[in-house]
Design a protein around this motif. Structure first.
Motif, PDB file in Angstrom:
ATOM      1  N   ASP A 349      29.250   8.925  50.164  1.00  0.00           N
ATOM      2  CA  ASP A 349      28.873   8.367  48.876  1.00  0.00           C
ATOM      3  C   ASP A 349      28.645   9.460  47.826  1.00  0.00           C
ATOM      4  O   ASP A 349      27.924   9.256  46.868  1.00  0.00           O
ATOM      5  CB  ASP A 349      27.612   7.511  49.030  1.00  0.00           C
ATOM      6  CG  ASP A 349      26.425   8.347  49.515  1.00  0.00           C
ATOM      7  OD1 ASP A 349      25.286   7.862  49.481  1.00  0.00           O
ATOM      8  OD2 ASP A 349      26.658   9.515  49.938  1.00  0.00           O
ATOM      9  N   VAL A 350      29.270  10.627  48.052  1.00  0.00           N
ATOM     10  CA  VAL A 350      29.121  11.726  47.101  1.00  0.00           C
ATOM     11  C   VAL A 350      29.642  11.297  45.729  1.00  0.00           C
ATOM     12  O   VAL A 350      30.626  10.561  45.619  1.00  0.00           O
ATOM     13  CB  VAL A 350      29.875  12.976  47.590  1.00  0.00           C
ATOM     14  CG1 VAL A 350      31.364  12.724  47.645  1.00  0.00           C
ATOM     15  CG2 VAL A 350      29.580  14.165  46.674  1.00  0.00           C
ATOM     16  N   LYS A 351      28.955  11.722  44.708  1.00  0.00           N
ATOM     17  CA  LYS A 351      29.317  11.332  43.348  1.00  0.00           C
ATOM     18  C   LYS A 351      30.582  12.050  42.895  1.00  0.00           C
ATOM     19  O   LYS A 351      30.815  13.207  43.253  1.00  0.00           O
ATOM     20  CB  LYS A 351      28.176  11.651  42.383  1.00  0.00           C
ATOM     21  CG  LYS A 351      26.922  10.837  42.639  1.00  0.00           C
ATOM     22  CD  LYS A 351      25.841  11.207  41.637  1.00  0.00           C
ATOM     23  CE  LYS A 351      24.577  10.383  41.875  1.00  0.00           C
ATOM     24  NZ  LYS A 351      23.504  10.726  40.909  1.00  0.00           N
ATOM     25  N   PRO A 352      31.393  11.363  42.099  1.00  0.00           N
ATOM     26  CA  PRO A 352      32.580  12.033  41.538  1.00  0.00           C
ATOM     27  C   PRO A 352      32.159  13.278  40.736  1.00  0.00           C
ATOM     28  O   PRO A 352      31.073  13.329  40.182  1.00  0.00           O
ATOM     29  CB  PRO A 352      33.204  10.970  40.629  1.00  0.00           C
ATOM     30  CG  PRO A 352      32.707   9.673  41.188  1.00  0.00           C
ATOM     31  CD  PRO A 352      31.337   9.930  41.716  1.00  0.00           C
ATOM     32  N   ASN A 353      33.042  14.229  40.707  1.00  0.00           N
ATOM     33  CA  ASN A 353      32.848  15.495  39.978  1.00  0.00           C
ATOM     34  C   ASN A 353      31.803  16.396  40.613  1.00  0.00           C
ATOM     35  O   ASN A 353      31.234  17.265  39.967  1.00  0.00           O
ATOM     36  CB  ASN A 353      32.498  15.249  38.512  1.00  0.00           C
ATOM     37  CG  ASN A 353      33.647  14.639  37.744  1.00  0.00           C
ATOM     38  OD1 ASN A 353      34.802  14.961  38.025  1.00  0.00           O
ATOM     39  ND2 ASN A 353      33.348  13.751  36.830  1.00  0.00           N
ATOM     40  N   THR A 354      31.503  16.197  41.889  1.00  0.00           N
ATOM     41  CA  THR A 354      30.628  17.111  42.629  1.00  0.00           C
ATOM     42  C   THR A 354      31.459  18.293  43.132  1.00  0.00           C
ATOM     43  O   THR A 354      32.549  18.113  43.666  1.00  0.00           O
ATOM     44  CB  THR A 354      29.976  16.408  43.824  1.00  0.00           C
ATOM     45  OG1 THR A 354      29.145  15.363  43.331  1.00  0.00           O
ATOM     46  CG2 THR A 354      29.131  17.386  44.636  1.00  0.00           C
ATOM     47  N   ILE A 355      30.945  19.502  42.945  1.00  0.00           N
ATOM     48  CA  ILE A 355      31.639  20.697  43.458  1.00  0.00           C
ATOM     49  C   ILE A 355      31.571  20.694  44.979  1.00  0.00           C
ATOM     50  O   ILE A 355      30.504  20.546  45.563  1.00  0.00           O
ATOM     51  CB  ILE A 355      30.993  21.989  42.940  1.00  0.00           C
ATOM     52  CG1 ILE A 355      31.055  22.046  41.412  1.00  0.00           C
ATOM     53  CG2 ILE A 355      31.676  23.216  43.528  1.00  0.00           C
ATOM     54  CD1 ILE A 355      30.299  23.206  40.840  1.00  0.00           C
ATOM     55  N   VAL A 356      32.706  20.872  45.648  1.00  0.00           N
ATOM     56  CA  VAL A 356      32.695  20.986  47.104  1.00  0.00           C
ATOM     57  C   VAL A 356      33.170  22.365  47.564  1.00  0.00           C
ATOM     58  O   VAL A 356      32.819  22.796  48.650  1.00  0.00           O
ATOM     59  CB  VAL A 356      33.557  19.886  47.754  1.00  0.00           C
ATOM     60  CG1 VAL A 356      32.968  18.521  47.481  1.00  0.00           C
ATOM     61  CG2 VAL A 356      35.002  19.963  47.270  1.00  0.00           C
ATOM     62  N   THR A 357      33.935  23.035  46.752  1.00  0.00           N
ATOM     63  CA  THR A 357      34.427  24.369  47.130  1.00  0.00           C
ATOM     64  C   THR A 357      34.719  25.183  45.875  1.00  0.00           C
ATOM     65  O   THR A 357      35.216  24.648  44.892  1.00  0.00           O
ATOM     66  CB  THR A 357      35.723  24.277  47.974  1.00  0.00           C
ATOM     67  OG1 THR A 357      35.468  23.509  49.139  1.00  0.00           O
ATOM     68  CG2 THR A 357      36.191  25.667  48.394  1.00  0.00           C
ATOM     69  N   MET A 358      34.370  26.481  45.941  1.00  0.00           N
ATOM     70  CA  MET A 358      34.759  27.425  44.885  1.00  0.00           C
ATOM     71  C   MET A 358      35.611  28.513  45.535  1.00  0.00           C
ATOM     72  O   MET A 358      35.215  29.095  46.543  1.00  0.00           O
ATOM     73  CB  MET A 358      33.533  28.043  44.219  1.00  0.00           C
ATOM     74  CG  MET A 358      32.749  27.068  43.361  1.00  0.00           C
ATOM     75  SD  MET A 358      31.465  27.865  42.366  1.00  0.00           S
ATOM     76  CE  MET A 358      30.292  28.275  43.648  1.00  0.00           C
ATOM     77  N   ILE A 359      36.781  28.753  44.958  1.00  0.00           N
ATOM     78  CA  ILE A 359      37.661  29.782  45.503  1.00  0.00           C
ATOM     79  C   ILE A 359      38.144  30.693  44.383  1.00  0.00           C
ATOM     80  O   ILE A 359      38.058  30.348  43.209  1.00  0.00           O
ATOM     81  CB  ILE A 359      38.886  29.166  46.229  1.00  0.00           C
ATOM     82  CG1 ILE A 359      39.802  28.448  45.227  1.00  0.00           C
ATOM     83  CG2 ILE A 359      38.455  28.247  47.353  1.00  0.00           C
ATOM     84  CD1 ILE A 359      41.101  27.974  45.838  1.00  0.00           C
ATOM     85  N   VAL A 360      38.632  31.873  44.772  1.00  0.00           N
ATOM     86  CA  VAL A 360      39.239  32.812  43.827  1.00  0.00           C
ATOM     87  C   VAL A 360      40.619  33.172  44.354  1.00  0.00           C
ATOM     88  O   VAL A 360      40.786  33.434  45.545  1.00  0.00           O
ATOM     89  CB  VAL A 360      38.373  34.083  43.639  1.00  0.00           C
ATOM     90  CG1 VAL A 360      38.087  34.754  44.954  1.00  0.00           C
ATOM     91  CG2 VAL A 360      39.087  35.079  42.721  1.00  0.00           C
ATOM     92  N   ILE A 361      41.585  33.128  43.478  1.00  0.00           N
ATOM     93  CA  ILE A 361      42.945  33.506  43.838  1.00  0.00           C
ATOM     94  C   ILE A 361      43.322  34.715  42.997  1.00  0.00           C
ATOM     95  O   ILE A 361      43.231  34.679  41.779  1.00  0.00           O
ATOM     96  CB  ILE A 361      43.925  32.346  43.611  1.00  0.00           C
ATOM     97  CG1 ILE A 361      43.520  31.156  44.492  1.00  0.00           C
ATOM     98  CG2 ILE A 361      45.348  32.788  43.899  1.00  0.00           C
ATOM     99  CD1 ILE A 361      44.399  29.955  44.328  1.00  0.00           C
ATOM    100  N   GLU A 362      43.730  35.789  43.661  1.00  0.00           N
ATOM    101  CA  GLU A 362      43.987  37.050  42.959  1.00  0.00           C
ATOM    102  C   GLU A 362      45.371  37.582  43.292  1.00  0.00           C
ATOM    103  O   GLU A 362      45.859  37.432  44.409  1.00  0.00           O
ATOM    104  CB  GLU A 362      42.936  38.093  43.337  1.00  0.00           C
ATOM    105  CG  GLU A 362      41.509  37.655  43.025  1.00  0.00           C
ATOM    106  CD  GLU A 362      40.499  38.731  43.382  1.00  0.00           C
ATOM    107  OE1 GLU A 362      40.848  39.909  43.258  1.00  0.00           O
ATOM    108  OE2 GLU A 362      39.408  38.378  43.799  1.00  0.00           O
ATOM    109  N   ASP A 363      45.985  38.211  42.317  1.00  0.00           N
ATOM    110  CA  ASP A 363      47.256  38.898  42.486  1.00  0.00           C
ATOM    111  C   ASP A 363      47.144  40.249  41.795  1.00  0.00           C
ATOM    112  O   ASP A 363      46.868  40.319  40.601  1.00  0.00           O
ATOM    113  CB  ASP A 363      48.397  38.070  41.880  1.00  0.00           C
ATOM    114  CG  ASP A 363      49.765  38.614  42.273  1.00  0.00           C
ATOM    115  OD1 ASP A 363      49.934  39.849  42.251  1.00  0.00           O
ATOM    116  OD2 ASP A 363      50.653  37.817  42.608  1.00  0.00           O
ATOM    117  N   LYS A 364      47.308  41.330  42.553  1.00  0.00           N
ATOM    118  CA  LYS A 364      47.075  42.675  42.018  1.00  0.00           C
ATOM    119  C   LYS A 364      48.176  43.151  41.080  1.00  0.00           C
ATOM    120  O   LYS A 364      48.009  44.181  40.423  1.00  0.00           O
ATOM    121  CB  LYS A 364      46.923  43.677  43.173  1.00  0.00           C
ATOM    122  CG  LYS A 364      45.664  43.450  43.988  1.00  0.00           C
ATOM    123  CD  LYS A 364      45.532  44.501  45.082  1.00  0.00           C
ATOM    124  CE  LYS A 364      44.244  44.274  45.873  1.00  0.00           C
ATOM    125  NZ  LYS A 364      44.085  45.286  46.945  1.00  0.00           N
TER     126      LYS A 364
END
Length: 391
Positions: A349-364
């Motif tokens: 029953d988690v509310k919409p727009n709840t953060i579940v994951t934060m990631i970073v994508i990097e290209d050198k």
């Protein structure tokens, strides 16, 4: 600055609190020294840091700073050497995020590292030898190796002194790039019959308090008969090389001429040694002036090189030119995905727009080669959203 493109992404963005804080500390602070009261400066209770399992997230600078949740402070985890961390780059700073859970929040923190005068100017060699004809004309120039001081700002190298000055005077030329060329200029004719060997001392002094210095001994053997010094066709050579060029690639040809006849007019080319290692990346054919690549280039590590090429004739007279090598990027790095924070379990029953994951994508890679696009699978109850802070 390293060429890289970073894209920080949030899964299902909610209205979390974002903040930013910065501190300034000198290098060489002992382990456990206080950096700042992060809880007070961000307006957080220490209990929030504990319950939210606050932690530091960083990928670039190693673990120099640690977070004490119970006290709500940032501490020096390992003694920081500014020169090892940033070399000559200024300002020198550590960048990281403070991540909290339940609910998820993150704050951006910057710790700027200021320089202390802990390095003396240093010459690569303790002594250098010249063979100079007694017929060398007044005004003849002889390039000396510059000293290197790894400190920056006021603590950097400030001046040179040459003693004695009976026959030679010192001249220092500053370029637009900020480096200094040091020359010894003949101001009084040499007489081999009166003085066959001359010893001089070159001293480099920094601007720190107290001042620190380094010295190099200059030994001169006076020879007979050489009237003209070599002259390069250009004072500065510029060339561009792709980072995947193989060792042994000819990158440029330098040319100097000497008005004297052989053997005094015979020219030998060499690369001037430097403490920063730029000279090790290239070598020059001593006879024809072809400059070759002597190592593996990496655009992400170093974008340009600068070395001095010396032309020396049989009588010991010299001229020098500057070689600037620009490294061109190729698409040799793939994007990397790294998870900053995630929820292993979520309620149905988690509310919409709840953060579940934060990631970073990097290209050198840089420019177009470093731009990254991200997608999720179709028909999943999640969507990607990037914040205004590129998270």
């Amino acid at each position: 600055m390293k060429g890289l493109a970073s894209l920080f992404i949030l899964f299902l963005l909610i209205c979390s609190v974002f903040g930013q804080i910065s501190y300034t500390i000198p290098e060489e602070m002992s382990k456990g020294s206080l950096v700042g009261n992060i809880a007070n400066d961000l307006g957080l209770q220490t209990s929030r840091l504990t319950s939210g399992k606050a932690r530091i997230y960083t990928r670039e600078n190693g673990e120099y700073i640690e977070l004490n949740r119970e006290r709500g402070v940032l501490l020096v985890k390992e003694k920081i050497d500014r020169e090892a961390l940033c070399k000559q780059t200024t300002p020198c700073a550590l960048h990281f995020q403070i991540i909290l859970e339940n609910p998820m929040e993150f704050f951006t923190a910057t710790v700027q590292i200021t320089d202390v005068n802990d390095n003396a100017p240093t010459f690569k060699r303790s002594e250098i030898h010249f063979k100079i004809s007694e017929s060398a004309i007044v005004g003849a120039k002889f390039l000396l190796e510059a000293a290197v001081d790894h400190d920056v700002g006021i603590n950097d190298l400030k001046s040179y002194e040459l003693k004695p000055t009976d026959n030679f005077v010192l001249k220092v030329h500053s370029s637009n790039e900020g480096d200094k060329n040091v020359e010894m200029v003949l101001q009084k004719p040499l007489d081999r019959e009166k003085e066959e060997e001359i010893s001089l001392v070159l001293t480099a002094v920094d601007g720190g308090e107290p001042q620190m210095s380094g010295t190099m001994l200059i030994l001169i053997t006076v020879l007979d008969a050489n009237d003209n010094a070599p002259v390069f066709s250009q004072s500065t050579y510029k060339t561009m090389v792709t980072e995947n060029s193989p060792k042994g690639t000819v990158i440029v040809t330098v040319t100097a001429t000497d008005a004297d006849q052989s053997p005094n007019g015979k020219i030998m080319y060499s690369v001037s040694n430097t403490l920063d290692g730029d000279s090790l990346m290239f070598f020059v054919n001593e006879e024809n002036g072809n400059v070759y690549l002597n190592g593996k280039l990496d655009f992400e590590e170093k974008k340009n090189y600068q070395v001095n090429i010396i032309a020396t004739d049989a009588g010991g007279l010299t001229d020098s030119c500057k070689l600037i090598v620009e490294v061109q990027d190729v698409n040799d790095n793939k994007p990397e995905i790294n998870i900053m924070s995630k929820s292993n379990v979520i309620s149905e029953d988690v509310k919409p727009n709840t953060i579940v994951t934060m990631i970073v994508i990097e290209d050198k890679d840089s420019g177009e080669n470093g731009k990254v696009q991200c997608f999720t699978s179709d028909h999943v109850p999640f969507h990607l959203k990037s914040s205004t802070n590129n998270f």
